[in-house]
Write an enzyme that holds these catalytic residues in place. Structure first.
Site, short mmCIF file in Angstrom:
data_model
loop_
_atom_site.label_atom_id
_atom_site.label_comp_id
_atom_site.label_asym_id
_atom_site.label_seq_id
_atom_site.Cartn_x
_atom_site.Cartn_y
_atom_site.Cartn_z
N LYS A 1 -2.03 -7.07 3.23
CA LYS A 1 -1.59 -7.41 1.72
C LYS A 1 -0.03 -7.87 2.09
O LYS A 1 0.74 -7.02 1.60
CB LYS A 1 -1.84 -6.68 0.52
CG LYS A 1 -1.96 -7.29 -0.65
CD LYS A 1 -2.40 -6.27 -1.79
CE LYS A 1 -2.05 -6.47 -3.06
NZ LYS A 1 -2.44 -8.09 -3.54
N1 PMP Z 1 -7.34 -11.80 -2.84
C1 PMP Z 1 -5.77 -11.82 -3.14
C2 PMP Z 1 -5.09 -12.97 -2.57
C3 PMP Z 1 -5.26 -10.77 -3.84
O1 PMP Z 1 -4.11 -10.83 -4.08
C4 PMP Z 1 -6.33 -9.65 -4.57
C5 PMP Z 1 -5.57 -8.66 -5.27
N2 PMP Z 1 -5.07 -7.74 -4.45
C6 PMP Z 1 -7.67 -9.72 -4.10
C7 PMP Z 1 -8.24 -10.66 -3.34
C8 PMP Z 1 -8.50 -8.54 -4.50
O2 PMP Z 1 -8.38 -7.42 -3.96
P1 PMP Z 1 -8.54 -6.08 -5.00
O3 PMP Z 1 -9.65 -6.28 -5.58
O4 PMP Z 1 -8.37 -5.19 -3.84
O5 PMP Z 1 -7.44 -5.96 -5.58
#
Ligand code: PMP
Length: 285
Positions: free
Chosen positions: A154
């Site tokens: 991330k």
């Molecule tokens: N894809 C992207 C690009 C994101 O920014 C997020 C949010 N973190 C997600 C998917 C979903 O991830 P999560 O469910 O872990 O928040």
């Protein structure tokens, strides 16, 4: 509206490199490597009634994201979790969003910054629904291949194509962009994973070049508990027209029904409703 107050002009406490500092004083130098070269990773978490949902998974992902960018966050999972809990308490919040961020500091400028210090901050604030009446339009950019970027991190740098795509979608009157991957398969939106309901089964892209969202994994478990078949596979954009329901998942988005993709409308159907109810029970119950 609270959202119109700039984020640097609010009050409260931010955990910054091991201690709490007044919100407005949580600053960094303009010559920070994280700013110039995107050596920066972050998390997005949500607390419900004061408890962060899947805190361990998010904290571990932050550490893993840093490692994928070649740096070690100088705090343990336990220290980061304690700081998170304390940040929520000190700011007097219970239902809120949590934003941990880690970046390379200003010891070195230039592409190489092996000796730079790693900084970490954790901020919390109230954040309501991320999407309202979500309609999608094709994105400007595709998700890059795993050979081209650390796609499972991330990492702040990966959001450059998301912000550009989301701005372009908003300029056309849409809520977000639908991103394809480098091969042309359906990937995700700029901040959430995507699910299709086709004849009672859930279909969702294999997260081989984007985040395997923590909410995505939770929704898959909830569906399996309900006996709803879950099929992870490559999905072509042409197949979206075959779906009876479409929704997206993410920490900020939670489970948000997609109301349209370009001109094709979608109903909020029974599978989406069931999963939203189950998700609400799990997080608020
Ligand atoms: N894809 C992207 C690009 C994101 O920014 C997020 C949010 N973190 C997600 C998917 C979903 O991830 P999560 O469910 O872990 O928040």
């Amino acid at each position: 509206m609270a959202d119109l107050i700039p984020y640097d002009a609010r009050d409260g406490w931010i955990w910054y490199d091991g201690e709490f500092v007044p919100w407005r004083e949580a600053k960094l130098h303009v010559l920070s490597h994280g700013l110039h070269y995107a050596s920066c990773v972050f998390e997005g978490e949500r607390a419900y009634k004061g408890r962060v949902f899947k805190l361990r998974e998010h904290t571990q992902r932050l550490i893993d994201s840093g490692r994928m960018l070649g740096f070690e966050i100088p705090y343990s999972v336990q220290q980061l979790e304690e700081a998170t809990v304390e940040a929520i308490r000190r700011n007097g919040l219970s239902d809120c969003y949590v934003r941990p961020v880690a970046w390379r500091g200003s010891e070195q400028m230039g592409v190489s910054a092996q000796r730079s210090k790693i900084h970490v901050a954790i901020a919390v604030w109230e954040w309501g629904a991320y999407y309202t009446d979500l309609r999608l339009t094709p994105a400007l950019y595709r998700r890059p291949a795993p050979e081209c970027a650390p796609v499972h991190s991330k990492a702040a740098g990966l959001y450059m194509i998301c912000t550009l795509s989301k701005h372009a979608a908003e300029a056309k009157g849409f809520g977000d962009a639908l991103m394809l991957d480098y091969r042309g398969y359906v990937a995700e939106t700029t901040g959430a994973n995507i699910f299709l309901v086709i004849d009672g089964a859930l279909h969702t892209p294999i997260p081989d070049c984007f985040l395997n969202g923590i909410t995505r994994q939770t929704v898959i478990e909830l569906a399996k508990k309900r006996g709803i078949p879950v099929i992870e596979r490559h999905i072509l954009p042409e197949e979206l027209a075959r779906a009876q329901e479409i929704f997206v998942t993410g920490t900020a988005a939670e489970i948000t029904p997609v109301r349209a993709i370009e001109d094709t409308p979608y109903q909020v159907g029974p599978v989406t409703r069931t999963l939203i109810d189950d998700f609400l029970a799990l997080t608020r119950g």
